[in-house]
Design a protein around this motif. Sequence first.
Motif, PDB file in Angstrom:
ATOM      1  N   ALA A  91      31.563 -18.712   6.568  1.00 33.97           N
ATOM      2  CA  ALA A  91      31.699 -17.505   5.750  1.00 33.97           C
ATOM      3  C   ALA A  91      30.321 -17.150   5.209  1.00 33.97           C
ATOM      4  O   ALA A  91      29.426 -17.991   5.141  1.00 33.97           O
ATOM      5  CB  ALA A  91      32.681 -17.732   4.606  1.00 33.97           C
ATOM      6  N   GLN A  92      30.163 -15.896   4.831  1.00 38.81           N
ATOM      7  CA  GLN A  92      28.899 -15.436   4.265  1.00 38.81           C
ATOM      8  C   GLN A  92      29.124 -14.821   2.904  1.00 38.81           C
ATOM      9  O   GLN A  92      30.247 -14.464   2.544  1.00 38.81           O
ATOM     10  CB  GLN A  92      28.253 -14.393   5.170  1.00 38.81           C
ATOM     11  N   GLY A  93      28.036 -14.672   2.165  1.00 38.56           N
ATOM     12  CA  GLY A  93      28.082 -14.010   0.878  1.00 38.56           C
ATOM     13  C   GLY A  93      26.700 -13.578   0.460  1.00 38.56           C
ATOM     14  O   GLY A  93      25.699 -14.022   1.037  1.00 38.56           O
ATOM     15  N   GLU A  94      26.635 -12.725  -0.556  1.00 37.59           N
ATOM     16  CA  GLU A  94      25.349 -12.220  -1.034  1.00 37.59           C
ATOM     17  C   GLU A  94      24.602 -13.251  -1.864  1.00 37.59           C
ATOM     18  O   GLU A  94      23.417 -13.101  -2.119  1.00 37.59           O
ATOM     19  CB  GLU A  94      25.564 -10.948  -1.842  1.00 37.59           C
ATOM     20  N   SER A  95      25.303 -14.308  -2.294  1.00 32.28           N
ATOM     21  CA  SER A  95      24.678 -15.399  -3.041  1.00 32.28           C
ATOM     22  C   SER A  95      25.260 -16.715  -2.536  1.00 32.28           C
ATOM     23  O   SER A  95      26.255 -16.718  -1.798  1.00 32.28           O
ATOM     24  CB  SER A  95      24.953 -15.252  -4.541  1.00 32.28           C
ATOM     25  N   ARG A  96      24.657 -17.826  -2.940  1.00 34.29           N
ATOM     26  CA  ARG A  96      25.204 -19.136  -2.542  1.00 34.29           C
ATOM     27  C   ARG A  96      26.624 -19.287  -3.052  1.00 34.29           C
ATOM     28  O   ARG A  96      27.518 -19.716  -2.330  1.00 34.29           O
ATOM     29  CB  ARG A  96      24.324 -20.267  -3.076  1.00 34.29           C
ATOM     30  N   GLY A  97      26.821 -18.929  -4.307  1.00 35.99           N
ATOM     31  CA  GLY A  97      28.156 -19.044  -4.899  1.00 35.99           C
ATOM     32  C   GLY A  97      29.187 -18.188  -4.189  1.00 35.99           C
ATOM     33  O   GLY A  97      30.318 -18.625  -3.945  1.00 35.99           O
ATOM     34  N   ALA A  98      28.797 -16.961  -3.835  1.00 37.06           N
ATOM     35  CA  ALA A  98      29.726 -16.068  -3.137  1.00 37.06           C
ATOM     36  C   ALA A  98      30.062 -16.615  -1.756  1.00 37.06           C
ATOM     37  O   ALA A  98      31.220 -16.560  -1.318  1.00 37.06           O
ATOM     38  CB  ALA A  98      29.125 -14.672  -3.020  1.00 37.06           C
ATOM     39  N   ALA A  99      29.074 -17.169  -1.052  1.00 37.80           N
ATOM     40  CA  ALA A  99      29.326 -17.743   0.270  1.00 37.80           C
ATOM     41  C   ALA A  99      30.296 -18.920   0.162  1.00 37.80           C
ATOM     42  O   ALA A  99      31.217 -19.054   0.975  1.00 37.80           O
ATOM     43  CB  ALA A  99      28.015 -18.175   0.924  1.00 37.80           C
ATOM     44  N   LEU A 100      30.117 -19.757  -0.848  1.00 38.88           N
ATOM     45  CA  LEU A 100      31.008 -20.906  -1.031  1.00 38.88           C
ATOM     46  C   LEU A 100      32.415 -20.465  -1.431  1.00 38.88           C
ATOM     47  O   LEU A 100      33.407 -21.026  -0.947  1.00 38.88           O
ATOM     48  CB  LEU A 100      30.428 -21.867  -2.073  1.00 38.88           C
ATOM     49  N   GLU A 101      32.514 -19.452  -2.278  1.00 39.28           N
ATOM     50  CA  GLU A 101      33.834 -18.931  -2.650  1.00 39.28           C
ATOM     51  C   GLU A 101      34.547 -18.338  -1.441  1.00 39.28           C
ATOM     52  O   GLU A 101      35.741 -18.562  -1.238  1.00 39.28           O
ATOM     53  CB  GLU A 101      33.711 -17.871  -3.746  1.00 39.28           C
ATOM     54  N   ASN A 102      33.804 -17.589  -0.630  1.00 35.40           N
ATOM     55  CA  ASN A 102      34.391 -17.010   0.578  1.00 35.40           C
ATOM     56  C   ASN A 102      34.833 -18.102   1.545  1.00 35.40           C
ATOM     57  O   ASN A 102      35.898 -18.007   2.156  1.00 35.40           O
ATOM     58  CB  ASN A 102      33.394 -16.062   1.256  1.00 35.40           C
TER      59      ASN A 102
END
Length: 91
Positions: A37-48
């Motif tokens: 998964a990807q995200g705009e931040s490390r936290g967002a990527a981990l949440e996704n």
Amino acid sequence: MARADSGEADAPDREIRLVGNPDGQWTARDLRVGVTAQGESRGAALENLDSVVDAIENDGGHPPTDDEIRDLGVDPDIARSRGDELPDVLQ
């Protein structure tokens, strides 16, 4: 590479790779499940990533609604009448 214990005694350890991409996005990959998964931040990527793993392991998600099918540019009536044959847009 990060390793995190899921908290369950019988569960295998969870191994995750977290990579910063040149475009500023972050990519998180669960090596045990084999999803990314990807995200705009490390936290967002981990949440996704957690959302994707949860959907896979706990039978999450739902069949697509007619509106979701239309958003892909596919007529829902045609898509459902084709059986296992993929619509042109997905071939």
